[in-house]
Scaffold this active site. Structure first.
Site, PDB file in Angstrom:
ATOM      1  N   HIS A 213       0.835  -1.207   0.000  1.00  0.00           N
ATOM      2  CA  HIS A 213       0.000   0.000   0.000  1.00  0.00           C
ATOM      3  C   HIS A 213       0.869   1.257   0.000  1.00  0.00           C
ATOM      4  O   HIS A 213       0.593   2.221  -0.721  1.00  0.00           O
ATOM      5  CB  HIS A 213      -0.932   0.005   1.221  1.00  0.00           C
ATOM      6  CG  HIS A 213      -2.187  -0.794   1.028  1.00  0.00           C
ATOM      7  ND1 HIS A 213      -2.226  -2.160   1.154  1.00  0.00           N
ATOM      8  CD2 HIS A 213      -3.458  -0.412   0.713  1.00  0.00           C
ATOM      9  CE1 HIS A 213      -3.453  -2.591   0.930  1.00  0.00           C
ATOM     10  NE2 HIS A 213      -4.227  -1.553   0.655  1.00  0.00           N
ATOM     11  N   GLU A 214       1.917   1.243   0.807  1.00  0.00           N
ATOM     12  CA  GLU A 214       2.791   2.412   0.886  1.00  0.00           C
ATOM     13  C   GLU A 214       3.536   2.632  -0.428  1.00  0.00           C
ATOM     14  O   GLU A 214       3.651   3.766  -0.904  1.00  0.00           O
ATOM     15  CB  GLU A 214       3.787   2.234   2.036  1.00  0.00           C
ATOM     16  CG  GLU A 214       4.762   3.389   2.194  1.00  0.00           C
ATOM     17  CD  GLU A 214       4.083   4.693   2.551  1.00  0.00           C
ATOM     18  OE1 GLU A 214       4.620   5.752   2.182  1.00  0.00           O
ATOM     19  OE2 GLU A 214       3.018   4.653   3.195  1.00  0.00           O
TER      20      GLU A 214
END
Length: 307
Positions: A213-214
């Site tokens: 996600h990051e």
């Protein structure tokens, strides 16, 4: 980054599955099939055709064969494409008409006035929720089914009724089935087979999800602030909290309300504000570092270029 992440996950699944097939084929040759029937269709050697089909198929988990439909419904595909275009336009309208003005008139939620930050987050909660629901509908319900129809791909369980999730843990199991199946198959179960506890396996699974996600947010924005990473890791205490509250009150609505509050009303608007202001601050600092562009060509006092 989104496509690169998908490609990486597919290649990991391709490598792991073919390794397991080779191990199983060797065990069957030695007569150690453990008393289980082995389908010959799933013992085929990998081919370029099967790899290309897997790379295009709407799944992250490789297997030599997939259930297939008999034909392509062209009229159905056209209708779904029209819906996809309409909802994509709706997302753009909501972003330009509602989200952009609110974000541009806000301050950094961790540096400005606290009450002002709450007001901006609450104002953003409704349009960001609509955009997220449109995105979910366009991608998981329309696009993945369109791709499945064109490839005659039969396994079309891309999501379950995540909106009725009683706990945060149930939500993560139901909202994105391709990623959930990949994490279970290639992260969770290998950790269990290595002798790790269920809690540690869940922690590692969330850690891998948080990293992806990051990366998918930070790399396009050219900034690493780990807001997406911490947002995903924050789901772990919410998993235990919603599970505890469900057992305590014996009410499925408690966990469902907590999920909607933290994920949709607070979580997404806060991430939008955090990343927007961090990106804007980075661009402002980069502009200051460059400064005004000065000409290196020598000129005279009347502005003519020197010989």
């Amino acid at each position: 980054m989104f496509l690169a992440s998908i490609m990486w996950m597919k290649l990991v699944s391709y490598a792991h599955t073919n390794y397991d097939i080779r191990v199983l084929s060797k065990s069957t040759e030695k007569g150690a099939a453990y008393g289980n029937y082995v389908d010959p269709e799933n013992m085929k050697d990998p081919t370029i055709k099967s790899l290309l089909y897997f790379m295009l198929a709407p799944t992250l988990c490789y297997q030599p064969t997939y259930p297939r439909t008999t034909c392509i419904r062209k009229g159905w595909v056209i209708r779904q494409l029209v819906k996809c275009l309409i909802f994509t336009g709706l997302m753009g309208f909501i972003i330009e008409q509602y989200i952009n003005p609110i974000v541009k008139n806000s301050k950094h939620p961790l540096k400005g006035n606290f009450l002002n930050a709450i007001e901006r987050v609450l104002k953003l909660s409704v349009p960001t929720l609509y955009v997220w629901l449109c995105m979910f509908y366009c991608f998981f319900h329309l696009w993945l089914n369109i791709l499945s129809e064109l490839l005659r791909f039969g396994d079309r369980e891309f999501y379950k009724d995540w909106w009725n999730a009683k706990t945060v843990e149930e939500y993560w199991r139901m909202w994105n089935m391709p990623v959930h199946k990949w994490i279970i198959r290639h992260i969770y179960f290998p950790c269990i087979r290595k002798g790790l506890s269920r809690g540690v396996a869940i922690l590692i699974s969330f850690l891998v999800s948080a990293v992806f996600h990051e990366i998918c947010v930070a790399v396009p924005c050219h900034i690493f602030k780990f807001w997406a990473f911490f947002g995903i890791m924050f789901q772990i205490p919410l998993v235990f909290l919603t599970r505890y509250l469900q057992d305590k009150f014996q009410n499925i609505m408690v966990g469902n309300m907590i999920f909607w509050f933290f994920f949709s009303i607070v979580g997404q608007p806060m991430c939008v504000l955090l990343y927007y202001h961090d990106v804007m601050n980075r661009q402002a600092q980069f502009g200051k570092m460059q400064g005004p562009i000065r000409s290196s060509t020598p000129t005279t006092t009347d502005g003519t270029i020197e010989a």
